[in-house]
Design a protein around this motif. Structure first.
Motif, PDB file in Angstrom:
ATOM      1  N   LEU A  52      -1.262  -3.838   3.514  1.00  0.00           N
ATOM      2  CA  LEU A  52      -2.203  -3.577   4.589  1.00  0.00           C
ATOM      3  C   LEU A  52      -1.711  -2.394   5.399  1.00  0.00           C
ATOM      4  CD1 LEU A  52      -4.749  -4.795   6.002  1.00  0.00           C
ATOM      5  CD2 LEU A  52      -3.173  -5.994   7.483  1.00  0.00           C
ATOM      6  N   GLY A  53      -2.550  -1.462   5.648  1.00  0.00           N
ATOM      7  CA  GLY A  53      -2.131  -0.334   6.454  1.00  0.00           C
ATOM      8  C   GLY A  53      -3.215   0.725   6.523  1.00  0.00           C
ATOM      9  N   LEU A  54      -3.044   1.737   7.347  1.00  0.00           N
ATOM     10  CA  LEU A  54      -4.036   2.783   7.508  1.00  0.00           C
ATOM     11  C   LEU A  54      -3.740   3.991   6.622  1.00  0.00           C
ATOM     12  CD1 LEU A  54      -4.601   2.687  11.359  1.00  0.00           C
ATOM     13  CD2 LEU A  54      -6.188   1.962   9.577  1.00  0.00           C
ATOM     14  N   LYS A  55      -2.497   4.205   6.229  1.00  0.00           N
ATOM     15  CA  LYS A  55      -2.135   5.348   5.408  1.00  0.00           C
ATOM     16  C   LYS A  55      -2.018   4.886   3.960  1.00  0.00           C
ATOM     17  CE  LYS A  55      -1.978   8.110   8.883  1.00  0.00           C
ATOM     18  NZ  LYS A  55      -3.030   9.150   9.030  1.00  0.00           N
ATOM     19  N   MET A  56      -2.777   5.530   3.073  1.00  0.00           N
ATOM     20  CA  MET A  56      -2.823   5.078   1.692  1.00  0.00           C
ATOM     21  C   MET A  56      -2.608   6.250   0.754  1.00  0.00           C
ATOM     22  SD  MET A  56      -6.182   2.738   2.251  1.00  0.00           S
ATOM     23  CE  MET A  56      -6.663   3.732   3.673  1.00  0.00           C
ATOM     24  N   PRO A  57      -1.889   6.028  -0.346  1.00  0.00           N
ATOM     25  CA  PRO A  57      -1.697   7.106  -1.313  1.00  0.00           C
ATOM     26  C   PRO A  57      -2.974   7.348  -2.102  1.00  0.00           C
ATOM     27  CG  PRO A  57      -0.734   5.074  -2.128  1.00  0.00           C
ATOM     28  CD  PRO A  57      -1.178   4.799  -0.721  1.00  0.00           C
TER      29      PRO A  57
ATOM     30  N   ASN B  20      -6.693  -0.216  -2.179  1.00  0.00           N
ATOM     31  CA  ASN B  20      -5.898   0.872  -2.717  1.00  0.00           C
ATOM     32  C   ASN B  20      -4.675   0.342  -3.453  1.00  0.00           C
ATOM     33  OD1 ASN B  20      -3.495   2.911  -2.331  1.00  0.00           O
ATOM     34  ND2 ASN B  20      -5.366   4.152  -2.214  1.00  0.00           N
ATOM     35  N   ALA B  21      -3.973  -0.595  -2.813  1.00  0.00           N
ATOM     36  CA  ALA B  21      -2.759  -1.147  -3.431  1.00  0.00           C
ATOM     37  C   ALA B  21      -3.089  -1.880  -4.731  1.00  0.00           C
ATOM     38  CB  ALA B  21      -2.068  -2.087  -2.451  1.00  0.00           C
ATOM     39  N   VAL B  22      -4.208  -2.619  -4.751  1.00  0.00           N
ATOM     40  CA  VAL B  22      -4.587  -3.352  -5.958  1.00  0.00           C
ATOM     41  C   VAL B  22      -4.961  -2.387  -7.079  1.00  0.00           C
ATOM     42  CG1 VAL B  22      -6.293  -4.930  -6.954  1.00  0.00           C
ATOM     43  CG2 VAL B  22      -5.280  -5.430  -4.726  1.00  0.00           C
ATOM     44  N   LEU B  23      -5.723  -1.344  -6.759  1.00  0.00           N
ATOM     45  CA  LEU B  23      -6.088  -0.375  -7.786  1.00  0.00           C
ATOM     46  C   LEU B  23      -4.865   0.346  -8.341  1.00  0.00           C
ATOM     47  CD1 LEU B  23      -9.350   1.198  -6.284  1.00  0.00           C
ATOM     48  CD2 LEU B  23      -9.121  -0.674  -7.937  1.00  0.00           C
ATOM     49  N   GLN B  24      -3.913   0.655  -7.439  1.00  0.00           N
ATOM     50  CA  GLN B  24      -2.663   1.286  -7.907  1.00  0.00           C
ATOM     51  C   GLN B  24      -1.938   0.355  -8.880  1.00  0.00           C
ATOM     52  OE1 GLN B  24      -1.805   4.332  -7.182  1.00  0.00           O
ATOM     53  NE2 GLN B  24      -2.727   4.906  -5.220  1.00  0.00           N
ATOM     54  N   THR B  25      -1.918  -0.933  -8.552  1.00  0.00           N
ATOM     55  CA  THR B  25      -1.262  -1.916  -9.424  1.00  0.00           C
ATOM     56  C   THR B  25      -1.980  -2.030 -10.757  1.00  0.00           C
ATOM     57  OG1 THR B  25      -0.505  -3.173  -7.498  1.00  0.00           O
ATOM     58  CG2 THR B  25      -0.545  -4.337  -9.600  1.00  0.00           C
ATOM     59  N   GLU B  26      -3.308  -2.069 -10.726  1.00  0.00           N
ATOM     60  CA  GLU B  26      -4.082  -2.164 -11.964  1.00  0.00           C
ATOM     61  C   GLU B  26      -3.803  -0.969 -12.879  1.00  0.00           C
ATOM     62  OE1 GLU B  26      -6.607  -4.397 -13.290  1.00  0.00           O
ATOM     63  OE2 GLU B  26      -5.467  -5.743 -11.979  1.00  0.00           O
ATOM     64  N   LEU B  27      -3.753   0.223 -12.295  1.00  0.00           N
ATOM     65  CA  LEU B  27      -3.461   1.416 -13.096  1.00  0.00           C
ATOM     66  C   LEU B  27      -2.041   1.365 -13.660  1.00  0.00           C
ATOM     67  CD1 LEU B  27      -5.117   4.191 -10.900  1.00  0.00           C
ATOM     68  CD2 LEU B  27      -5.809   3.530 -13.224  1.00  0.00           C
ATOM     69  N   ARG B  28      -1.114   0.926 -12.848  1.00  0.00           N
ATOM     70  CA  ARG B  28       0.295   0.873 -13.281  1.00  0.00           C
ATOM     71  C   ARG B  28       0.488  -0.143 -14.410  1.00  0.00           C
ATOM     72  NH1 ARG B  28       2.747  -1.317  -8.853  1.00  0.00           N
ATOM     73  NH2 ARG B  28       2.698  -3.343  -9.893  1.00  0.00           N
ATOM     74  N   ASP B  29      -0.216  -1.268 -14.334  1.00  0.00           N
ATOM     75  CA  ASP B  29      -0.031  -2.337 -15.320  1.00  0.00           C
ATOM     76  C   ASP B  29      -0.948  -2.205 -16.524  1.00  0.00           C
ATOM     77  OD1 ASP B  29       1.805  -3.340 -13.547  1.00  0.00           O
ATOM     78  OD2 ASP B  29       0.469  -4.884 -12.734  1.00  0.00           O
ATOM     79  N   ALA B  30      -1.805  -1.179 -16.543  1.00  0.00           N
ATOM     80  CA  ALA B  30      -2.758  -1.025 -17.647  1.00  0.00           C
ATOM     81  C   ALA B  30      -2.008  -0.776 -18.951  1.00  0.00           C
ATOM     82  CB  ALA B  30      -3.712   0.126 -17.360  1.00  0.00           C
ATOM     83  N   PRO B  31      -2.495  -1.319 -20.066  1.00  0.00           N
ATOM     84  CA  PRO B  31      -1.814  -1.107 -21.362  1.00  0.00           C
ATOM     85  C   PRO B  31      -1.905   0.346 -21.813  1.00  0.00           C
ATOM     86  CG  PRO B  31      -3.941  -2.240 -21.657  1.00  0.00           C
ATOM     87  CD  PRO B  31      -3.689  -2.167 -20.164  1.00  0.00           C
TER      88      PRO B  31
END
Length: 537
Positions: free
Chosen positions: A406-411, A526-537
């Motif tokens: 949770l936060g206002l600044k996102m990558p 944002n954090a969830v999408l980053q995780t999904e991309l990182r864990d994608a096969p």
């Protein structure tokens, strides 16, 4: 005709028959007259019988109007009882049954039937066969009538209770449906607001504008928490929550709680930490997660500085999950009331804290629903520790969804990241476009699954964001399935929904996709999408 409470001895029965045969039964008559029960006697071979005056009164007859013979007794028996009485007599006379006790109905002269309890004793020959019997008949009509009335009352009451249960289940189902629709309708504008706020993060704002944005952001979070509390409490009140118990990875679950409150804690100057654990418990992952989040939120609300620790430790067959804080503490006289609904004790350390006093009431209701024990220890001025105990899961594998920070600044997302957005609400779709493009993504937006399949053609997206309920013939889960069938591999992404019906989601989510509940804050997305991309096969 079984053993009487005042059983006649064999000698007394012999004297009775000798006296009866000599027509000198004065003594027996005196005894019979003083008894409230009817007294009977029966000589097995001849069928000759004796009945006291009270016996005749039981059936409204006069002694001189009917020959005292066993055949006449059977003539008075209710047809439905004759076989049962004959069987009881036969077994007792042969010695197969050790006592004689049977209930039956005798016809009354004035009409109707009288219920009789017959008990008796026997004089037997050297071979054990009964040759003479004597005993009592007790009128139990009132008792039987009362028992039948009670059975009818119980049957009627049971019918009423079943009807009331059915009405309650229908009402709960209707309430659950109403709450689900209400949840969706209320969350939609909040979702649009959250996305639009997120898209402002890169705007050049003055210091005053930035403070205003942060204030709006805090107000949005508070509104979302209030909405969650109200809807959760309403579902609990309506009995619309049905736990889905299974293995829970407590380490992942507690870390997700810390992640969700990390920015808020940092802004307050509170050090929020979780003690790593490999313990696995047995509970409903979503509901026990809600309990821990409510406890953490409560501690954060009443802790101005210092630390909040979330930890789990083994206690025999159970696991105790604890939330420690260095906050203001709770007065002893308030510690019982703290779990009541709408209780606000005025101990807040944060002037911006607000709420309906439902957070800990929801903890209590959810714990009761799950069968988990809860408790607290607190000392005013030194902090509190709240805890919940759940059964231990020793070896079964557990899984728990990830929750973003949770936060206002996102990558930003990877350069050129292509996102398939399936959202039928125009306002939310526009807000998603602005937010996702601000993160550097290329977005293909469609309002139905069929339209998305047409627009993508043969170019696979890097991510899929799909609302569950869409325009067209297929929903978000089915649209996800068809996209994966077309491109031949599992696509990263999420399903968004305002529906909190766990069982309905579980049935629809056959591929175990990640589900986020609206309104979802941009930083968590944002954090969830980053995780999904990182864990994608």
């Amino acid at each position: 005709m079984t053993r009487s409470s005042s059983q006649l001895t064999a000698e007394a029965i012999d004297r009775f028959w000798n006296d009866a045969s000599a027509h000198d039964n004065t003594m027996l008559e005196l005894v019979a007259i003083s008894a409230n029960d009817g007294i009977w006697g029966w000589e097995v071979d001849s069928g000759r019988s004796y009945y006291s005056r009270r016996w005749w009164e039981l059936i409204g007859e006069e002694p001189d109007q009917m020959e005292p013979h066993i055949d006449n007794f059977f003539a008075l028996l209710h047809p439905d009882d004759r076989e049962r009485v004959l069987d009881a007599q036969t077994r007792f006379i042969s010695g197969e049954a050790q006592e004689y006790r049977v209930e039956f109905r005798l016809r009354h002269r004035q009409g109707g039937w009288r219920w009789i309890l017959s008990r008796g004793s026997a004089v037997r020959d050297p071979h054990g066969k009964a040759i003479r019997l004597a005993g009592t008949h007790t009128d139990i009509t009132d008792r039987v009538d009362a028992s039948e009335r009670l059975e009818r009352l119980i049957a009627e009451r049971t019918k009423e209770l079943v009807a009331a249960r059915d009405r309650a289940e229908l009402a709960a189902a209707a309430t659950s449906k109403f709450l689900s629709a209400t949840s969706h309708d209320v969350r939609q504008p909040l979702q649009a607001m959250a996305l639009l706020l997120g898209s402002l993060q890169d705007e050049q704002l003055s210091a005053a504008g930035q403070r205003t944005l942060e204030g709006v952001h805090r107000s949005l979070i508070a509104s979302m928490e209030l909405l969650d509390d109200l809807l959760e409490f309403s579902r609990l009140e309506a009995g619309a929550l049905r736990p889905s118990v299974g293995p829970v990875n407590l380490g992942d679950l507690m870390q997700s709680v810390v992640d969700s409150f990390a920015i808020q804690a940092r802004q307050k100057g509170v050090h929020l930490i979780v003690r790593p654990t490999r313990l696995k418990g047995r509970s409903d992952a979503q509901l026990i997660g809600r309990i821990i989040r409510n406890l953490a939120s409560n501690s954060l609300k009443f802790t101005a500085s210092g630390k909040i620790l979330i930890a789990a430790r083994s206690r025999g067959p159970n696991i105790r999950i604890e939330v420690w804080d260095s906050g203001v503490g709770i007065q002893p006289e308030l510690q019982r009331q703290i779990f009541w609904e709408f209780v606000q004790d005025g101990r807040t350390s944060d002037v911006n804290s607000s709420g309906l006093g439902l957070g800990l009431a929801i903890v209590e209701r959810l714990s009761r629903l799950l069968g988990h024990r809860i408790g607290l220890r607190s000392e005013p001025g030194r902090g509190s520790v709240f805890w919940v105990e759940i059964p231990k899961m020793a070896s079964e594998p557990a899984h728990q969804g990830s929750h973003g920070g949770l936060g206002l600044k996102m990558p930003g997302l990877p350069a050129g990241c292509r996102i398939a957005l399936i959202e039928n609400d125009a306002e939310i779709g526009e807000a998603f476009l602005k937010l996702l493009r601000g993160w550097g993504a290329r977005v293909v937006w469609a309002r139905s699954g069929e339209s998305m399949l047409s627009q993508l053609a043969n170019e696979a997206p890097d991510l899929v964001i799909a609302d569950w309920h869409l325009d067209g013939e297929i929903d978000g889960f089915e649209a996800f399935d068809r996209l994966e069938d077309r491109f031949g591999y599992r696509l990263p992404g999420v399903i968004l929904t305002g529906d909190h019906d766990v069982e309905r989601i579980k049935k629809a989510n056959r591929q175990m996709r990640r589900v986020l509940h609206k309104p979802i804050l941009p930083d968590i997305l944002n954090a969830v999408l980053q995780t999904e991309l990182r864990d994608a096969p």
